[in-house]
Design a protein around this motif. Structure first.
Motif, PDB file in Angstrom:
ATOM      1  N   THR A  74       0.826  -1.205   0.000  1.00 20.02           N
ATOM      2  CA  THR A  74       0.000   0.000   0.000  1.00 20.02           C
ATOM      3  C   THR A  74       0.863   1.258   0.000  1.00 20.02           C
ATOM      4  O   THR A  74       0.568   2.244  -0.689  1.00 20.02           O
ATOM      5  CB  THR A  74      -0.922   0.011   1.231  1.00 20.02           C
ATOM      6  N   PHE A  75       1.944   1.211   0.769  1.00 16.42           N
ATOM      7  CA  PHE A  75       2.882   2.333   0.827  1.00 16.42           C
ATOM      8  C   PHE A  75       3.475   2.610  -0.552  1.00 16.42           C
ATOM      9  O   PHE A  75       3.519   3.765  -1.000  1.00 16.42           O
ATOM     10  CB  PHE A  75       3.991   2.014   1.832  1.00 16.42           C
ATOM     11  N   ILE A  76       3.912   1.569  -1.237  1.00 14.20           N
ATOM     12  CA  ILE A  76       4.530   1.737  -2.552  1.00 14.20           C
ATOM     13  C   ILE A  76       3.520   2.246  -3.565  1.00 14.20           C
ATOM     14  O   ILE A  76       3.826   3.142  -4.368  1.00 14.20           O
ATOM     15  CB  ILE A  76       5.151   0.404  -3.025  1.00 14.20           C
ATOM     16  N   ARG A  77       2.314   1.700  -3.542  1.00 12.02           N
ATOM     17  CA  ARG A  77       1.289   2.180  -4.476  1.00 12.02           C
ATOM     18  C   ARG A  77       0.999   3.661  -4.245  1.00 12.02           C
ATOM     19  O   ARG A  77       0.826   4.430  -5.202  1.00 12.02           O
ATOM     20  CB  ARG A  77       0.004   1.369  -4.311  1.00 12.02           C
ATOM     21  N   ALA A  84       5.278   9.157  -9.013  1.00 13.86           N
ATOM     22  CA  ALA A  84       5.578   8.680 -10.363  1.00 13.86           C
ATOM     23  C   ALA A  84       4.566   9.181 -11.385  1.00 13.86           C
ATOM     24  O   ALA A  84       4.946   9.643 -12.477  1.00 13.86           O
ATOM     25  CB  ALA A  84       5.638   7.154 -10.378  1.00 13.86           C
ATOM     26  N   VAL A  85       3.289   9.093 -11.059  1.00 12.96           N
ATOM     27  CA  VAL A  85       2.259   9.513 -12.018  1.00 12.96           C
ATOM     28  C   VAL A  85       2.333  11.019 -12.289  1.00 12.96           C
ATOM     29  O   VAL A  85       2.389  11.439 -13.459  1.00 12.96           O
ATOM     30  CB  VAL A  85       0.861   9.098 -11.524  1.00 12.96           C
ATOM     31  N   PRO A  86       2.346  11.880 -11.249  1.00 15.43           N
ATOM     32  CA  PRO A  86       2.478  13.319 -11.534  1.00 15.43           C
ATOM     33  C   PRO A  86       3.780  13.658 -12.266  1.00 15.43           C
ATOM     34  O   PRO A  86       3.782  14.534 -13.139  1.00 15.43           O
ATOM     35  CB  PRO A  86       2.455  13.954 -10.140  1.00 15.43           C
ATOM     36  N   LEU A 129      11.618   8.986  -4.970  1.00 18.87           N
ATOM     37  CA  LEU A 129      10.815   7.773  -5.136  1.00 18.87           C
ATOM     38  C   LEU A 129      11.677   6.538  -4.911  1.00 18.87           C
ATOM     39  O   LEU A 129      11.260   5.593  -4.224  1.00 18.87           O
ATOM     40  CB  LEU A 129      10.187   7.741  -6.527  1.00 18.87           C
ATOM     41  N   LEU A 130      12.889   6.537  -5.470  1.00 21.75           N
ATOM     42  CA  LEU A 130      13.806   5.414  -5.249  1.00 21.75           C
ATOM     43  C   LEU A 130      14.109   5.248  -3.761  1.00 21.75           C
ATOM     44  O   LEU A 130      14.139   4.122  -3.246  1.00 21.75           O
ATOM     45  CB  LEU A 130      15.113   5.632  -6.020  1.00 21.75           C
ATOM     46  N   ILE A 131      14.345   6.340  -3.080  1.00 21.93           N
ATOM     47  CA  ILE A 131      14.654   6.270  -1.649  1.00 21.93           C
ATOM     48  C   ILE A 131      13.487   5.671  -0.888  1.00 21.93           C
ATOM     49  O   ILE A 131      13.663   4.781  -0.046  1.00 21.93           O
ATOM     50  CB  ILE A 131      14.991   7.672  -1.104  1.00 21.93           C
TER      51      ILE A 131
END
Length: 266
Positions: A74-77, A84-86, A129-131
Motif C-alpha cells: 500500500t505504501f509503494i502504491r 511517479a504519475v504526476p 521515489l527510489l529512496i
C-alpha cells in the motif's frame, strides 16, 4: 519539538525553490542577474540547503508512519500515485512546451530518456521515489535498528562521491539526498530526546551551519565549483545543520497545516 514546525519549514523550502527558479541558475536564465550580484551569491549559498531540506522533511514525515511489512504494498502504491504519475505527466508537458518554445530543456538522447534519466528539475521526484521504495524495504527488514549505521554509511558514500555508472531514475541523485532523508528520520524517531536537549540541539546546529557557510565564503571564487558538485563536507554541514536548525526554531503556524499535501505538487 519538530513536528509542530514542519509545515512552516515546508513552506520555506517551497519559497526557496521557487525563488531560485525565478532568479535563474545562470546569468542567462531567470531574471538575468549577473554572477557578481549579491542575490546570485545568496542563491549559491542556499544551494546546499534547498533540496536537502526537502529530503529531510520527506524523511521526517516518512518516519511518522509505522513500519509494517503488511502495509508495504500500500505504501509503494501510494508513492507511485503521488510521485511517479504526476512526474510522468509533468515531464511530458514540460517536454512539449520545450519543443514548442525551443528552450534548452530538451534531453540529450531520445525523448524517452527524459522519463528514466535525470531531466530538468524532475530528477528530485525520481530520486526521492527510489529512496522511499528501497529504504522502506530495508527499514522493514532491519526493523529500524540500523538507522544510525545507515546514516553513517550514507554520509561516507556522499563524501567519497561513490555512485553507479548509469544514473537510471536519478539513482546517483538519490545517493546525494539519502543522508538528508535519513537525518529527517533520526529527527522524528528521536524527537522526544531532542526536545529535552532543544537549546543544545539549536546551538550546535547553528555553530555547524556557521562553520559550513564560513567555509564556503572564505573563497567566493569557488561558487561555480560548489554548484557543479555538492558532494563535499561543507555542503553536508550546511544541509544537515540548516535543516535541523530550521525545524528547531521555526514558528508554529497552525493555518499552514493544510498546505503540506501541496508541497510536491508545487
Amino acid at each position: 519539538m519538530f513536528r509542530a514546525r514542519i509545515e512552516p519549514v515546508r513552506l520555506l523550502a517551497v519559497l526557496m525553490l521557487v525563488t531560485y527558479h525565478v532568479v535563474g541558475d545562470t546569468a542567462e536564465s531567470g531574471l538575468h542577474i549577473a554572477d557578481t550580484h549579491p542575490l546570485r551569491l545568496v542563491m549559491t549559498l542556499l544551494a546546499d540547503l534547498r533540496m536537502p531540506l526537502f529530503a529531510c522533511i520527506s524523511g521526517f514525515l516518512y518516519a511518522l508512519k509505522p513500519v509494517s511489512p503488511a502495509a508495504y504494498p500500500t505504501f509503494i502504491r501510494g508513492k507511485f500515485r503521488r510521485l511517479a504519475v504526476p512526474a510522468t505527466i509533468c515531464i511530458a508537458g514540460f517536454l512539449g512546451a520545450s519543443q514548442v518554445m525551443g528552450t534548452k530543456f530538451m534531453p540529450q538522447g531520445p525523448i524517452w530518456h527524459a522519463f528514466v534519466f535525470p531531466y530538468a528539475h524532475f530528477w528530485f521526484l525520481q530520486a526521492i521515489l527510489l529512496i522511499f521504495v528501497f529504504y522502506r524495504g530495508f527499514d522493514i527488514l532491519t526493523r529500524g535498528r540500523l538507522l544510525l549505521v545507515s546514516l553513517a554509511v550514507a554520509c561516507a558514500v556522499y563524501l567519497l562521491r561513490l555512485g553507479f555508472p548509469s544514473n537510471v531514475m536519478s539513482v546517483n541523485h538519490a545517493l546525494y539526498l539519502l543522508p538528508y532523508f535519513l537525518t529527517g528520520i533520526v529527527m522524528a524517531r528521536h524527537e522526544a530526546r531532542a526536545a529535552r536537549w532543544r537549546p543544545v540541539v539549536i546551538l550546535l546546529s547553528a555553530v555547524i551551519l556557521a562553520l559550513g557557510v564560513g567555509w564556503v565564503l572564505r573563497d567566493p571564487g569557488q561558487n561555480t565549483a560548489m554548484l557543479a558538485s555538492r558532494h563535499d563536507l561543507q555542503s553536508l554541514m550546511v544541509g544537515m545543520s540548516g535543516a535541523v536548525l530550521l525545524l528547531g526554531i521555526a514558528p508554529r503556524v497552525t493555518w499552514l497545516n493544510g498546505f503540506g499535501s501541496l508541497a510536491f505538487t508545487i
